[in-house]
Design a protein around this motif. Sequence first.
Motif, mmCIF file in Angstrom:
data_model
loop_
_atom_site.group_PDB
_atom_site.id
_atom_site.type_symbol
_atom_site.label_atom_id
_atom_site.label_comp_id
_atom_site.label_asym_id
_atom_site.label_seq_id
_atom_site.Cartn_x
_atom_site.Cartn_y
_atom_site.Cartn_z
ATOM 1 N N MET A 1 13.891 27.683 40.623
ATOM 2 C CA MET A 1 14.687 28.545 41.483
ATOM 3 C C MET A 1 14.871 27.866 42.838
ATOM 4 S SD MET A 1 15.132 30.965 39.362
ATOM 5 C CE MET A 1 15.950 32.157 40.412
ATOM 6 N N ILE A 2 16.023 28.134 43.462
ATOM 7 C CA ILE A 2 16.293 27.611 44.798
ATOM 8 C C ILE A 2 16.745 28.757 45.693
ATOM 9 C CG2 ILE A 2 16.889 25.313 43.936
ATOM 10 C CD1 ILE A 2 19.882 26.102 44.480
ATOM 11 N N THR A 3 16.691 28.525 46.996
ATOM 12 C CA THR A 3 17.174 29.538 47.926
ATOM 13 C C THR A 3 18.618 29.239 48.320
ATOM 14 O OG1 THR A 3 16.302 28.302 49.816
ATOM 15 C CG2 THR A 3 14.906 30.063 48.899
ATOM 16 N N THR A 4 19.328 30.299 48.694
ATOM 17 C CA THR A 4 20.662 30.113 49.255
ATOM 18 C C THR A 4 20.496 29.541 50.667
ATOM 19 O OG1 THR A 4 20.733 32.333 50.204
ATOM 20 C CG2 THR A 4 21.608 32.074 47.964
ATOM 21 N N ARG A 5 21.568 28.955 51.175
ATOM 22 C CA ARG A 5 21.485 28.349 52.501
ATOM 23 C C ARG A 5 21.451 29.397 53.609
ATOM 24 N NH1 ARG A 5 25.783 23.506 51.857
ATOM 25 N NH2 ARG A 5 26.932 25.157 50.857
ATOM 26 N N ARG A 6 22.198 30.481 53.475
ATOM 27 C CA ARG A 6 22.294 31.473 54.563
ATOM 28 C C ARG A 6 21.209 32.536 54.487
ATOM 29 N NH1 ARG A 6 28.619 32.613 54.140
ATOM 30 N NH2 ARG A 6 29.282 30.496 54.504
ATOM 31 N N SER A 7 21.200 33.293 53.397
ATOM 32 C CA SER A 7 20.309 34.460 53.335
ATOM 33 C C SER A 7 18.914 34.135 52.811
ATOM 34 C CB SER A 7 20.934 35.548 52.461
ATOM 35 O OG SER A 7 20.970 35.122 51.110
ATOM 36 N N ARG A 8 18.745 32.952 52.246
ATOM 37 C CA ARG A 8 17.453 32.499 51.701
ATOM 38 C C ARG A 8 17.015 33.289 50.468
ATOM 39 N NH1 ARG A 8 17.488 27.788 53.445
ATOM 40 N NH2 ARG A 8 15.274 27.482 53.397
ATOM 41 N N LEU B 1 29.837 35.303 49.888
ATOM 42 C CA LEU B 1 30.279 35.381 51.269
ATOM 43 C C LEU B 1 30.854 34.024 51.664
ATOM 44 C CD1 LEU B 1 30.460 36.935 53.946
ATOM 45 C CD2 LEU B 1 28.152 36.092 54.467
ATOM 46 N N MET B 2 32.129 34.017 52.016
ATOM 47 C CA MET B 2 32.804 32.777 52.394
ATOM 48 C C MET B 2 32.645 32.539 53.898
ATOM 49 S SD MET B 2 33.847 31.970 49.420
ATOM 50 C CE MET B 2 35.110 30.705 49.526
ATOM 51 N N ASP B 3 32.941 31.312 54.344
ATOM 52 C CA ASP B 3 32.851 30.977 55.766
ATOM 53 C C ASP B 3 33.763 31.854 56.624
ATOM 54 O OD1 ASP B 3 30.980 29.006 55.220
ATOM 55 O OD2 ASP B 3 32.481 27.409 55.076
ATOM 56 N N THR B 4 34.836 32.361 56.039
ATOM 57 C CA THR B 4 35.788 33.231 56.751
ATOM 58 C C THR B 4 35.242 34.631 56.973
ATOM 59 O OG1 THR B 4 36.795 33.957 54.686
ATOM 60 C CG2 THR B 4 37.751 32.000 55.747
ATOM 61 N N ASP C 1 35.002 36.699 54.422
ATOM 62 C CA ASP C 1 35.450 37.427 53.242
ATOM 63 C C ASP C 1 34.420 37.300 52.125
ATOM 64 O OD1 ASP C 1 37.887 38.085 54.445
ATOM 65 O OD2 ASP C 1 38.843 36.250 53.729
ATOM 66 N N VAL C 2 34.391 38.314 51.248
ATOM 67 C CA VAL C 2 33.541 38.261 50.070
ATOM 68 C C VAL C 2 34.448 38.078 48.864
ATOM 69 C CG1 VAL C 2 31.895 39.517 48.630
ATOM 70 C CG2 VAL C 2 31.764 39.693 51.118
ATOM 71 N N VAL C 3 34.163 37.050 48.069
ATOM 72 C CA VAL C 3 34.959 36.726 46.893
ATOM 73 C C VAL C 3 34.137 37.034 45.644
ATOM 74 C CG1 VAL C 3 36.064 34.827 45.632
ATOM 75 C CG2 VAL C 3 36.214 34.920 48.113
ATOM 76 N N ALA C 4 34.757 37.717 44.687
ATOM 77 C CA ALA C 4 34.087 37.988 43.416
ATOM 78 C C ALA C 4 34.004 36.693 42.617
ATOM 79 C CB ALA C 4 34.854 39.033 42.628
ATOM 80 N N CYS C 5 32.814 36.353 42.146
ATOM 81 C CA CYS C 5 32.611 35.142 41.358
ATOM 82 C C CYS C 5 31.973 35.495 40.023
ATOM 83 C CB CYS C 5 31.704 34.162 42.096
ATOM 84 S SG CYS C 5 32.462 33.425 43.541
ATOM 85 N N LEU C 6 32.395 34.776 39.018
ATOM 86 C CA LEU C 6 31.799 34.874 37.686
ATOM 87 C C LEU C 6 31.231 33.495 37.373
ATOM 88 C CD1 LEU C 6 31.350 36.699 35.229
ATOM 89 C CD2 LEU C 6 33.481 35.792 34.299
ATOM 90 N N ALA C 7 29.910 33.415 37.296
ATOM 91 C CA ALA C 7 29.231 32.140 37.074
ATOM 92 C C ALA C 7 28.802 32.006 35.619
ATOM 93 C CB ALA C 7 28.018 32.015 37.986
#
Length: 154
Positions: free
Chosen positions: A38-45, A91-94, A96-102
């Motif tokens: 597992m890894i952490t996200t860059r912003r929210s950890r 959460l994008m740099d702008t 905005d929140v974009v829906a993603c399907l991974a």
Amino acid sequence: MFIKQLPPQCDSIRKSDARNQFAALCYRVIENRVEVLMITTRRSRRWIVPKGWPMDGMTPAECAAQEAWEEAGVRGDIHERCVGMFSYGKLMDTGDVVACLAMVYPVRVRGVSDDFPEVNQRRRKWCSRKKAARLVMEPELARILRDFDPRSLG
């Protein structure tokens, strides 16, 4: 083997606005115990698996393997068959929140480097599938992690 799947959660966003990403479920087997990285996200950890956008000239599985390297310092054997999908709001740099399907591709880890592109931006840790499932916020990803069995990959 495609893990029994919960329906993607894109209720507040039109499905046509959703974007695809490719994720790596990095794993190893030690004394018959499966561990996932597992890894952490860059912003929210928050805890997640490596994932990213499509890349020109690369298959989805190759994209997942590239993200495993960039975000976690992992090299390994990628399985070309998707084992599941999860949705989330990115959460994008702008702002905005974009829906993603991974789409999730297993990577059997052969080596882990201490020097990789995002080493100073993320933490990583090995844990059981059950613990990994408890760490993530996305219920679909939790189910994929909990139910993942590398013996079913062939």
